[in-house]
Enzyme design. Structure first.
Site, PDB file in Angstrom:
ATOM      1  N   ARG A   1      -2.470  -1.880  -3.590  1.00 30.14           N
ATOM      2  CA  ARG A   1      -3.620  -1.003  -3.465  1.00 30.14           C
ATOM      3  C   ARG A   1      -3.456   0.134  -4.469  1.00 30.14           C
ATOM      4  NH1 ARG A   1      -4.667   3.659   0.837  1.00 30.14           N
ATOM      5  NH2 ARG A   1      -6.826   4.086   0.329  1.00 30.14           N
TER       6      ARG A   1
ATOM      7  N   HIS B   1     -12.120   4.160  -0.401  1.00 30.66           N
ATOM      8  CA  HIS B   1     -12.157   3.200   0.720  1.00 30.66           C
ATOM      9  C   HIS B   1     -12.945   1.945   0.331  1.00 30.66           C
ATOM     10  CE1 HIS B   1     -11.835   6.773   3.765  1.00 30.66           C
ATOM     11  NE2 HIS B   1     -10.621   6.261   3.547  1.00 30.66           N
TER      12      HIS B   1
ATOM     13  N   GLU C   1      -8.032  -4.055   5.249  1.00 27.13           N
ATOM     14  CA  GLU C   1      -7.876  -3.828   3.808  1.00 27.13           C
ATOM     15  C   GLU C   1      -6.790  -4.724   3.225  1.00 27.13           C
ATOM     16  OE1 GLU C   1      -7.902   0.454   4.932  1.00 27.13           O
ATOM     17  OE2 GLU C   1      -8.648   0.734   2.902  1.00 27.13           O
TER      18      GLU C   1
ATOM     19  N   ASN D   1       0.879  -1.173   0.000  1.00 25.07           N
ATOM     20  CA  ASN D   1       0.000   0.000   0.000  1.00 25.07           C
ATOM     21  C   ASN D   1       0.916   1.223   0.000  1.00 25.07           C
ATOM     22  OD1 ASN D   1      -1.756   2.052   0.581  1.00 25.07           O
ATOM     23  ND2 ASN D   1      -2.787   1.007   2.260  1.00 25.07           N
TER      24      ASN D   1
ATOM     25  N   GLU E   1     -13.584   2.096  15.180  1.00 25.45           N
ATOM     26  CA  GLU E   1     -13.288   0.894  15.972  1.00 25.45           C
ATOM     27  C   GLU E   1     -12.974   1.221  17.424  1.00 25.45           C
ATOM     28  OE1 GLU E   1     -10.152  -1.294  13.926  1.00 25.45           O
ATOM     29  OE2 GLU E   1     -11.180  -0.939  12.026  1.00 25.45           O
TER      30      GLU E   1
ATOM     31  N   ARG F   1      -9.883  17.094   6.266  1.00 24.87           N
ATOM     32  CA  ARG F   1     -10.686  17.486   5.087  1.00 24.87           C
ATOM     33  C   ARG F   1     -12.072  17.940   5.501  1.00 24.87           C
ATOM     34  NH1 ARG F   1      -9.789  11.820   2.260  1.00 24.87           N
ATOM     35  NH2 ARG F   1      -7.688  11.611   3.101  1.00 24.87           N
TER      36      ARG F   1
END
Ligand code: AMP
Length: 403
Positions: free
Chosen positions: A96, A185, A389, A12, A338, A246
């Site tokens: 990814r 995502h 992921e 990734n 989480e 953001r």
């Protein structure tokens, strides 16, 4: 006779980092995990954990000029554990890739044509796709004979109906510049929605799930019977929820206003909305732990930032309830989802009318396992489902090379 290779290396690659995991798919276990940060700086840092040997975590600090140097350092770490990239047990490398546009709806074997297409998408993913391409080229150079597979963040969202993906702007202009909602995502939304169905003892085709991926970046998606029907991120990962840095949703006229009235350039506005907005823009912190600590001390700016964050989440919960018609589950995932019980409790507060609630004791439990936090017999199951992921990328990669 050599056994079929069963290992997958997942890479990734971010703009200045590489996260990696080596997994054995036959044994369903992770052999090594690690991270290289601050690539291109004097203070690069590699943290490698050799799970297969049970050895201690190793940390290396010192300049790594580029992704090539970083991946070579990763390869050396793996080799030191007897897990080198030259191993015949390595079946593939899974990458990814953030933006796959409309073309890539599935994991894809990377060749020059695919790389060209990923390059063509750089204008719509200027921060991410160049790093992904560098990671792929470097990995190809290290093992030219090995299948390299791209797993796209946008792929899961390509099932959105056009009325959800098209912006209400002039069609010719939108199409000329490939402007539409792509969503991001996706690997996480795919994994978490399926894992939530399993937690309920159901097949993904039987359940409607709202997934809230709340990390430093954050996005919501509405998943009907295993297919994404709407998601909060758009052309870029800027749209939607309030995030660490953001803004998420904003009146587009704010950008013209900043240009006309504040004299800011497009690049300056881009930087403002992507890097100096969201939680950090509102209160100076983007870590939810720090924000909660400040709220406990009576900090008003932190409390307002938290309330704005939660208000936006509720709006999406309401919107996606309407989009789905029937919601079977809401799943919280990623760093905030989480770990931050107060975020989950606040997001669900007052939503009893939608059949959504959390049980305070269940919500307070800390665990790495998927779990329900809604009260017994609740109409909507509210769950915490840790995302994975890398596992999802490894599984998709392995499925493709063994098909
Ligand atoms: P991610 O992008 O998924 O790695 O999530 C990173 C974010 O998760 C951090 O910026 C924190 O805001 C949040 N986070 C991580 N651990 C915790 C925790 N224990 N409590 C609250 N928030 C956390």
């Amino acid at each position: 006779m050599t056994a079929n290779p069963t290992r997958v290396l997942v890479l990734n690659s971010g703009s200045s980092s590489v996260k990696y995991q080596l997994l054995d798919m036959a044994e369903s276990r992770r052999l090594a995990v690690g991270l290289v940060e601050r690539i291109g700086e004097e203070t690069s840092r590699l943290v490698h954990t050799p799970l297969a040997t049970g050895g201690a975590r190793r940390v290396h600090e010192g300049p790594m000029a580029d992704h090539d140097a970083a991946l070579k350092a990763v390869a050396a770490e793996l080799a030191a554990d007897g897990l080198g990239l030259d191993s015949p047990q390595l079946a593939a490398i899974g990458h990814r890739v953030v933006h796959g546009g409309l073309k890539f709806t599935e994991p894809t074997v990377i060749d020059e044509v695919v790389l060209k297409e990923i390059e063509r998408l750089v204008p719509v993913a200027p921060l991410h796709n160049p790093a992904n391409i560098t990671g792929i080229r470097t990995a190809q150079a290290l093992r030219p004979d090995l299948p390299q597979i791209a797993v796209f963040d946008t792929a899961f969202h390509t099932t959105m109906p056009e009325y959800a993906s098209r912006y209400a702007i002039d069609v010719a202009t939108a199409d000329a510049h490939r402007i539409r909602r792509y969503g991001f995502h996706g690997t996480s939304h795919a994994y978490v929605s399926r894992r939530t169905a399993r937690l309920l003892g159901k097949d993904p085709s039987e359940v409607n799930v709202i997934v809230l991926h709340l990390g430093n970046g954050a996005s919501a998606s509405a998943v009907a019977g295993g297919r994404c029907v709407d998601t909060s991120m758009g052309l870029t990962p800027l749209e939607g929820l309030v995030m660490g840095t953001r803004s998420g949703d904003i009146d587009p006229a704010v950008t013209f206003h900043l240009k006309r009235v504040a004299g800011m350039s497009a690049d300056e506005i881009d930087e403002l909305l992507n890097k100096r907005s969201g939680l950090v823009g509102l209160c100076g912190d983007n870590d939810m732990r720090e924000i909660r600590r400040r709220i406990d001390e009576g900090d008003k700016a932190a409390a307002l930032a938290f309330d704005i964050y939660i208000h936006r989440l509720k709006k999406y919960l309401g919107a996606y309830t309407a989009v789905l018609g029937r919601v079977d589950a809401v799943a919280f995932t990623a760093g905030v989802g989480e770990n931050a019980a107060p975020v989950r409790a606040a997001a669900m507060a007052g939503l009893e009318g939608l059949g959504m609630a959390v049980d305070a004791d269940r919500n307070a439990v800390r665990s790495d396992e998927p779990r329900l936090i809604s009260p017994e017999g609740a109409r909507v199951a509210v769950a915490v489902v840790p995302t994975d992921e890398e596992l999802e990328i490894a599984q998709q990669t392995y499925a493709l090379v063994t098909a």
